[in-house]
Design a protein around this motif. Structure first.
Motif, PDB file in Angstrom:
ATOM      1  N   LEU A 286       0.850  -1.188   0.000  1.00 36.02           N
ATOM      2  CA  LEU A 286       0.000   0.000   0.000  1.00 36.02           C
ATOM      3  C   LEU A 286       0.885   1.237   0.000  1.00 36.02           C
ATOM      4  CD1 LEU A 286      -2.781  -0.998   2.578  1.00 36.02           C
ATOM      5  CD2 LEU A 286      -3.043  -0.711   0.093  1.00 36.02           C
ATOM      6  N   PRO A 287       0.584   2.231  -0.825  1.00 36.30           N
ATOM      7  CA  PRO A 287       1.465   3.401  -0.962  1.00 36.30           C
ATOM      8  C   PRO A 287       1.842   4.064   0.357  1.00 36.30           C
ATOM      9  CG  PRO A 287      -0.206   3.424  -2.671  1.00 36.30           C
ATOM     10  CD  PRO A 287      -0.569   2.299  -1.748  1.00 36.30           C
TER      11      PRO A 287
ATOM     12  N   THR B 236      20.345   3.873 -16.787  1.00 36.35           N
ATOM     13  CA  THR B 236      19.840   5.242 -16.628  1.00 36.35           C
ATOM     14  C   THR B 236      18.437   5.363 -17.199  1.00 36.35           C
ATOM     15  OG1 THR B 236      22.071   6.167 -16.719  1.00 36.35           O
ATOM     16  CG2 THR B 236      20.244   7.663 -17.186  1.00 36.35           C
ATOM     17  N   HIS B 237      18.224   4.769 -18.383  1.00 36.83           N
ATOM     18  CA  HIS B 237      16.889   4.803 -19.001  1.00 36.83           C
ATOM     19  C   HIS B 237      15.866   4.063 -18.136  1.00 36.83           C
ATOM     20  CE1 HIS B 237      17.975   6.851 -22.616  1.00 36.83           C
ATOM     21  NE2 HIS B 237      18.743   5.885 -23.097  1.00 36.83           N
ATOM     22  N   VAL B 238      16.250   2.877 -17.627  1.00 36.68           N
ATOM     23  CA  VAL B 238      15.331   2.102 -16.791  1.00 36.68           C
ATOM     24  C   VAL B 238      14.977   2.889 -15.534  1.00 36.68           C
ATOM     25  CG1 VAL B 238      15.053   0.016 -15.393  1.00 36.68           C
ATOM     26  CG2 VAL B 238      16.105  -0.142 -17.656  1.00 36.68           C
ATOM     27  N   GLY B 239      15.968   3.525 -14.920  1.00 36.75           N
ATOM     28  CA  GLY B 239      15.710   4.344 -13.737  1.00 36.75           C
ATOM     29  C   GLY B 239      14.749   5.474 -14.026  1.00 36.75           C
TER      30      GLY B 239
ATOM     31  N   LEU C 296       7.010   6.571 -14.182  1.00 36.91           N
ATOM     32  CA  LEU C 296       5.777   5.781 -14.085  1.00 36.91           C
ATOM     33  C   LEU C 296       5.414   5.440 -12.642  1.00 36.91           C
ATOM     34  CD1 LEU C 296       6.220   3.293 -17.085  1.00 36.91           C
ATOM     35  CD2 LEU C 296       5.110   5.531 -17.046  1.00 36.91           C
ATOM     36  N   GLY C 297       6.274   5.799 -11.691  1.00 34.33           N
ATOM     37  CA  GLY C 297       6.006   5.515 -10.280  1.00 34.33           C
ATOM     38  C   GLY C 297       6.030   4.039  -9.962  1.00 34.33           C
ATOM     39  N   LEU C 298       6.956   3.303 -10.598  1.00 36.84           N
ATOM     40  CA  LEU C 298       7.049   1.852 -10.415  1.00 36.84           C
ATOM     41  C   LEU C 298       8.270   1.508  -9.562  1.00 36.84           C
ATOM     42  CD1 LEU C 298       6.262   0.775 -14.093  1.00 36.84           C
ATOM     43  CD2 LEU C 298       4.669   0.951 -12.178  1.00 36.84           C
TER      44      LEU C 298
ATOM     45  N   ILE D  78       7.302  -3.093 -14.323  1.00 40.16           N
ATOM     46  CA  ILE D  78       7.216  -2.639 -15.715  1.00 40.16           C
ATOM     47  C   ILE D  78       6.463  -3.673 -16.545  1.00 40.16           C
ATOM     48  CG2 ILE D  78       8.556  -2.218 -17.826  1.00 40.16           C
ATOM     49  CD1 ILE D  78      10.678  -0.859 -16.154  1.00 40.16           C
ATOM     50  N   VAL D  79       6.751  -4.966 -16.308  1.00 42.12           N
ATOM     51  CA  VAL D  79       6.054  -6.032 -17.036  1.00 42.12           C
ATOM     52  C   VAL D  79       4.560  -6.010 -16.699  1.00 42.12           C
ATOM     53  CG1 VAL D  79       5.926  -8.513 -17.456  1.00 42.12           C
ATOM     54  CG2 VAL D  79       8.146  -7.441 -17.038  1.00 42.12           C
TER      55      VAL D  79
END
Length: 223
Positions: A76-77, A195-198, A204-206, A212-213
């Motif tokens: 939970l956030p 860097t791109h993944v970060g 996206l707040g993931l 991501i999947v």
């Protein structure tokens, strides 16, 4: 005693014999150890708040509160925001491609293991999720999630705000490619891919690549 360099593990299972057997296995591994055990999901949620383990091994079927609901509550956030570090959850199940395990992954788990897994596979799984990766093959993860999102929702504005390169990396991560494979695909170094993944996770707040999947399947972006 668990030192800061070691991976701290919380065991959650209502069967005493199984729980203690897993404890022996985990404590015997270099670089990890058990910080606590819980017998149901309700107790697990409280212990995650108190102990902040790195990895939770969560039984999927338990009395009082099952592993699916416990996983939902752990992520939970408001609860997650109070933690000083990330927590990863591996759900334990008797059945391969368990629908409950798929739901737990939607709620934030990093994958699942069969209870019949070997000590070596258990050790490797703990290390894998601690690094932010899934503990099952991308094809299996996709199979699990495919039936979870029959009514997909449009991609949110945050996804539309990704750069073209970030969307390319997003698609590669959603297909289960490693940073090395993605780097070869986009002609970039592994550090650039990281860097791109970060940036994708942040925008996206993931939490990690597994999410991501999940995001890709939820919004019909997994092809």
């Amino acid at each position: 005693m668990i030192t800061p360099e070691r991976i701290s593990v919380l065991l959650v299972d209502d069967q005493d014999l199984f729980r203690e057997g897993v404890r022996v296995i985990v404590d015997a591994q270099e670089g990890m150890g058990v910080v606590g055990t819980a017998t149901d999901g309700l107790q697990a949620v409280e212990m995650v708040d108190d102990l902040e383990p790195d990895v939770v091994l969560m039984d999927i079927r338990m009395p009082e509160m099952d592993g699916v609901e416990a996983t939902r509550q752990i992520f939970l956030p408001d609860r997650a925001a109070r933690r000083s570090k990330p927590v990863r959850v591996i759900v334990l199940t008797t059945f391969n491609l368990d629908d409950r395990a798929a739901t737990a992954i939607r709620y934030g788990a990093s994958g699942f293991l069969l209870k019949s897994t070997t000590p070596v596979m258990l050790r490797d799984a703990i290390r894998t999720v601690h690094a932010g990766n899934a503990v099952l093959a991308p094809s299996d993860l996709s199979t699990l999630l495919e039936g979870q999102f029959r009514n997909r929702t449009p991609a949110p504005a945050a996804y539309l705000g990704l750069t073209d390169k970030e969307r390319e990396v997003f698609g590669a991560v959603a297909r289960g490619l490693s940073n090395t494979e993605i780097g070869a695909q986009i002609f970039s170094s592994e550090s650039t891919v990281k860097t791109h993944v970060g940036a994708i996770l942040r925008k996206l707040g993931l939490r990690d690549r597994v999410q991501i999947v999940v995001f890709a399947h939820e919004h019909g972006l997994a092809s």
